[in-house]
Write a protein that holds these residues in place. Structure first.
Motif, PDB file in Angstrom:
ATOM      1  N   LEU A  66      23.166 -12.042  -4.386  1.00  0.00           N
ATOM      2  CA  LEU A  66      23.902 -12.561  -2.782  1.00  0.00           C
ATOM      3  C   LEU A  66      22.951 -11.573  -1.417  1.00  0.00           C
ATOM      4  O   LEU A  66      23.318 -11.567  -0.769  1.00  0.00           O
ATOM      5  N   ASP A  67      21.774 -10.186  -2.303  1.00  0.00           N
ATOM      6  CA  ASP A  67      21.109  -9.946  -1.321  1.00  0.00           C
ATOM      7  C   ASP A  67      20.167 -11.352  -0.627  1.00  0.00           C
ATOM      8  O   ASP A  67      20.016 -10.775   0.533  1.00  0.00           O
ATOM      9  N   VAL A  68      19.651 -11.821  -1.534  1.00  0.00           N
ATOM     10  CA  VAL A  68      18.720 -13.218  -1.053  1.00  0.00           C
ATOM     11  C   VAL A  68      19.532 -13.855  -0.141  1.00  0.00           C
ATOM     12  O   VAL A  68      18.978 -14.333   1.089  1.00  0.00           O
ATOM     13  N   LEU A  69      20.822 -14.076  -0.505  1.00  0.00           N
ATOM     14  CA  LEU A  69      21.959 -14.867   0.376  1.00  0.00           C
ATOM     15  C   LEU A  69      22.052 -14.736   1.911  1.00  0.00           C
ATOM     16  O   LEU A  69      22.023 -14.489   2.733  1.00  0.00           O
ATOM     17  N   SER A  70      21.954 -13.254   1.913  1.00  0.00           N
ATOM     18  CA  SER A  70      22.375 -12.663   3.111  1.00  0.00           C
ATOM     19  C   SER A  70      21.394 -12.739   3.973  1.00  0.00           C
ATOM     20  O   SER A  70      20.940 -12.727   5.344  1.00  0.00           O
ATOM     21  N   GLY A  71      19.977 -12.032   3.101  1.00  0.00           N
ATOM     22  CA  GLY A  71      18.765 -12.416   3.846  1.00  0.00           C
ATOM     23  C   GLY A  71      18.150 -14.143   4.907  1.00  0.00           C
ATOM     24  O   GLY A  71      18.020 -13.575   5.736  1.00  0.00           O
ATOM     25  N   ALA A  72      18.675 -14.879   4.023  1.00  0.00           N
ATOM     26  CA  ALA A  72      18.602 -16.197   4.087  1.00  0.00           C
ATOM     27  C   ALA A  72      19.776 -16.447   4.701  1.00  0.00           C
ATOM     28  O   ALA A  72      19.564 -17.049   6.171  1.00  0.00           O
ATOM     29  N   GLU A  73      20.840 -15.948   5.419  1.00  0.00           N
ATOM     30  CA  GLU A  73      22.126 -16.202   6.070  1.00  0.00           C
ATOM     31  C   GLU A  73      22.147 -15.163   7.391  1.00  0.00           C
ATOM     32  O   GLU A  73      22.629 -16.326   8.685  1.00  0.00           O
ATOM     33  N   GLU A  74      21.152 -14.193   7.385  1.00  0.00           N
ATOM     34  CA  GLU A  74      21.057 -14.046   9.212  1.00  0.00           C
ATOM     35  C   GLU A  74      19.699 -14.546   9.850  1.00  0.00           C
ATOM     36  O   GLU A  74      19.841 -14.633  11.055  1.00  0.00           O
ATOM     37  N   VAL A  75      18.777 -15.420   9.416  1.00  0.00           N
ATOM     38  CA  VAL A  75      17.956 -15.945   9.737  1.00  0.00           C
ATOM     39  C   VAL A  75      18.805 -17.060  10.297  1.00  0.00           C
ATOM     40  O   VAL A  75      18.675 -17.710  11.218  1.00  0.00           O
ATOM     41  N   ALA A  76      19.290 -17.822   9.201  1.00  0.00           N
ATOM     42  CA  ALA A  76      20.562 -19.265   9.535  1.00  0.00           C
ATOM     43  C   ALA A  76      21.260 -19.304  10.875  1.00  0.00           C
ATOM     44  O   ALA A  76      20.613 -19.767  11.467  1.00  0.00           O
ATOM     45  N   ILE A  77      21.995 -17.961  11.250  1.00  0.00           N
ATOM     46  CA  ILE A  77      22.625 -18.042  12.296  1.00  0.00           C
ATOM     47  C   ILE A  77      21.605 -17.591  12.912  1.00  0.00           C
ATOM     48  O   ILE A  77      22.303 -18.056  13.634  1.00  0.00           O
ATOM     49  N   ALA A  78      20.900 -17.238  13.210  1.00  0.00           N
ATOM     50  CA  ALA A  78      19.915 -17.158  14.448  1.00  0.00           C
ATOM     51  C   ALA A  78      19.661 -17.878  14.664  1.00  0.00           C
ATOM     52  O   ALA A  78      19.361 -18.203  16.117  1.00  0.00           O
ATOM     53  N   ALA A  79      19.137 -18.997  13.899  1.00  0.00           N
ATOM     54  CA  ALA A  79      18.462 -20.062  14.598  1.00  0.00           C
ATOM     55  C   ALA A  79      19.967 -21.516  14.650  1.00  0.00           C
ATOM     56  O   ALA A  79      19.737 -22.894  14.357  1.00  0.00           O
ATOM     57  N   GLY A  80      20.987 -20.721  14.525  1.00  0.00           N
ATOM     58  CA  GLY A  80      22.235 -22.041  14.252  1.00  0.00           C
ATOM     59  C   GLY A  80      22.424 -22.768  12.832  1.00  0.00           C
ATOM     60  O   GLY A  80      23.361 -23.994  13.310  1.00  0.00           O
ATOM     61  N   ALA A  81      21.695 -21.832  12.193  1.00  0.00           N
ATOM     62  CA  ALA A  81      21.901 -23.022  11.434  1.00  0.00           C
ATOM     63  C   ALA A  81      23.378 -22.782   9.966  1.00  0.00           C
ATOM     64  O   ALA A  81      23.632 -21.751   9.446  1.00  0.00           O
ATOM     65  N   THR A  82      24.146 -23.120   9.438  1.00  0.00           N
ATOM     66  CA  THR A  82      24.651 -23.047   8.288  1.00  0.00           C
ATOM     67  C   THR A  82      23.821 -22.931   6.714  1.00  0.00           C
ATOM     68  O   THR A  82      23.390 -24.292   6.881  1.00  0.00           O
ATOM     69  N   GLY A 286      14.976 -13.558   1.507  1.00  0.00           N
ATOM     70  CA  GLY A 286      16.201 -14.571   1.519  1.00  0.00           C
ATOM     71  C   GLY A 286      15.566 -14.831   3.196  1.00  0.00           C
ATOM     72  O   GLY A 286      15.735 -16.412   3.515  1.00  0.00           O
ATOM     73  N   ARG A 287      14.495 -14.311   3.882  1.00  0.00           N
ATOM     74  CA  ARG A 287      14.374 -14.354   5.069  1.00  0.00           C
ATOM     75  C   ARG A 287      13.385 -15.394   5.405  1.00  0.00           C
ATOM     76  O   ARG A 287      13.365 -16.381   5.368  1.00  0.00           O
ATOM     77  N   ALA A 288      12.313 -14.898   4.261  1.00  0.00           N
ATOM     78  CA  ALA A 288      11.092 -16.242   3.932  1.00  0.00           C
ATOM     79  C   ALA A 288      11.325 -16.933   3.477  1.00  0.00           C
ATOM     80  O   ALA A 288      10.968 -18.152   4.083  1.00  0.00           O
ATOM     81  N   LEU A 289      12.311 -17.103   2.744  1.00  0.00           N
ATOM     82  CA  LEU A 289      13.338 -18.634   2.466  1.00  0.00           C
ATOM     83  C   LEU A 289      13.857 -18.810   3.258  1.00  0.00           C
ATOM     84  O   LEU A 289      12.986 -20.921   3.957  1.00  0.00           O
ATOM     85  N   MET A 290      14.166 -19.118   4.067  1.00  0.00           N
ATOM     86  CA  MET A 290      15.113 -19.779   5.434  1.00  0.00           C
ATOM     87  C   MET A 290      14.317 -20.092   6.322  1.00  0.00           C
ATOM     88  O   MET A 290      14.068 -20.868   6.635  1.00  0.00           O
ATOM     89  N   ARG A 291      12.901 -18.890   6.446  1.00  0.00           N
ATOM     90  CA  ARG A 291      12.128 -19.011   7.808  1.00  0.00           C
ATOM     91  C   ARG A 291      11.709 -20.432   7.311  1.00  0.00           C
ATOM     92  O   ARG A 291      10.821 -22.030   8.010  1.00  0.00           O
ATOM     93  N   ARG A 292      11.540 -20.774   6.330  1.00  0.00           N
ATOM     94  CA  ARG A 292      10.033 -21.813   5.362  1.00  0.00           C
ATOM     95  C   ARG A 292      11.372 -22.991   5.675  1.00  0.00           C
ATOM     96  O   ARG A 292      10.092 -23.915   5.589  1.00  0.00           O
ATOM     97  N   LEU A 293      12.688 -23.411   5.210  1.00  0.00           N
ATOM     98  CA  LEU A 293      13.032 -24.413   4.829  1.00  0.00           C
ATOM     99  C   LEU A 293      13.198 -25.135   6.451  1.00  0.00           C
ATOM    100  O   LEU A 293      13.370 -25.796   7.092  1.00  0.00           O
ATOM    101  N   LEU A 294      13.615 -24.129   7.727  1.00  0.00           N
ATOM    102  CA  LEU A 294      13.835 -24.114   8.413  1.00  0.00           C
ATOM    103  C   LEU A 294      12.591 -24.548   9.298  1.00  0.00           C
ATOM    104  O   LEU A 294      12.290 -25.446  10.780  1.00  0.00           O
ATOM    105  N   GLY A 295      11.499 -24.411   8.484  1.00  0.00           N
ATOM    106  CA  GLY A 295       9.948 -24.720   9.459  1.00  0.00           C
ATOM    107  C   GLY A 295       9.732 -23.819  10.423  1.00  0.00           C
ATOM    108  O   GLY A 295       8.476 -23.893  11.429  1.00  0.00           O
TER     109      GLY A 295
END
Length: 339
Positions: A66-82, A286-295
């Protein structure tokens, strides 16, 4: 209703130039009055891409994810992603079904905490070639084209092992998922190396990682004639089950059996006694995860630094100290104590 072309309406609703301010306001007012909402799936089909990413987790009951997801979602929202998150519940079939469904929806990328060796990652790569994929808490050593986000597993095992040896423990157990469900065998390999290096007698306990299963496995382990004086768990979540088993057997956590967790959940220092554990920044993973997916950053591996948090569940053994065997003469016992 706004009296404009479809193209003008599209420009206005998507914030694109080419529409006069008065016209844009009229279009937006008409959309609000009609209750218009864009169909994200239709947009994805038209553009050939989407801004929705998938996240398949193997156990949402564990607050770590849940914490990893929270960090990933933080980056996703900032990038306009879901971010679309689902739970495989340690089921390979369920995991494959989730991946097939997400690939069918043409999601832009996939994060996955896989069950076992990560075969569902290969499935994603077959169904969505070129779409990014990141593995969480998994080695997936034989799969190319995937970035890995995980803790420093070597330090996460070596730190508590050396601390236990220094306190006089000579027999240590290590909790692991069953072999076919094990996603991070590098932790187990490191446990074996440390047993040999420190001259410790090691027991590997293979158990499904639910509270009930781990409690039963720990009870069998701790009630045995050669019970270890310390247990290293794969998470704070499963460490709770070891506490329950010890109390069931009237063993004192700390003096009778030391317990070390992993993740440093907020509740861990509230246990009686407080749980010694491995601390890491779960949200940053989670943030590191999402930054990599977003490029946003290069798709390299991210290794989260860890530290040992020593609390009262980690103590010298209550019985008379035994002399450590010289390195190289120890044995590691594989014991399946739960189906």
């Amino acid at each position: 209703m706004a009296g404009v072309s479809v193209a003008s309406a599209s420009f206005a609703l998507n914030g694109q130039p080419g529409v006069a301010d008065d016209t844009r306001r009229r279009i937006l007012a008409a959309a609000q009055e009609l209750g218009y909402r864009a169909n994200a799936q239709a947009q994805a089909l038209r553009r050939g891409r989407t801004t929705t990413y998938g996240f398949v987790v193997r156990n949402f009951a564990n607050p770590f994810f849940l914490d990893v997801l929270s960090g990933a979602e933080e980056v996703a929202i900032a990038a306009g992603a879901t971010l679309l998150a689902v739970d495989s519940r340690y089921s390979l079939d369920r995991e494959r079904g989730h991946v097939q469904e997400m690939a069918g929806q043409r999601l832009a990328g996939l994060a996955i905490a896989p069950v076992g060796t990560g075969e569902s990652i290969r499935l994603w790569q077959e169904l969505r070639p070129g779409a990014p994929v990141a593995a969480v808490n998994a080695s997936v050593a034989r799969i190319t084209g995937v970035c890995r986000v995980r803790p420093d597993n070597r330090a996460a095992v070596e730190l508590p092992m050396r601390r236990l040896a220094g306190l006089g423990h000579t027999s240590v157990a290590f909790l692991s998922a069953p072999r076919r469900l094990m996603a991070d065998p590098d932790r187990l390999r490191q446990f074996r190396r440390q047993c040999r290096a420190l001259g410790l007698r090691g027991t590997v306990v293979y158990s499904p990682l639910t509270i009930t299963d781990v409690q039963q496995a720990a009870a069998v382990l701790l009630a045995g004639p050669d019970a270890p004086t310390a247990v290293i768990t794969n998470s704070d979540y499963t460490a709770h089950a070891v506490y329950k088993a010890a109390r069931e057997l009237r063993l004192r956590v700390g003096p009778d059996v030391s317990v070390v967790g992993h993740d440093d959940l907020p509740t861990s220092e509230l246990l009686d006694p407080p749980l010694a554990t491995i601390r890491l920044d779960r949200k940053e993973m989670g943030r590191a995860l999402m930054r990599r997916l977003l490029g946003e950053v290069a798709p390299d591996d991210y290794i989260a630094p860890v530290e040992l948090i020593s609390r009262a569940s980690l103590q010298s053994p209550a019985g008379p100290a035994r002399t450590l065997e010289p390195p190289g003469s120890s044995s590691v016992i594989n014991r399946l104590v739960s189906p």
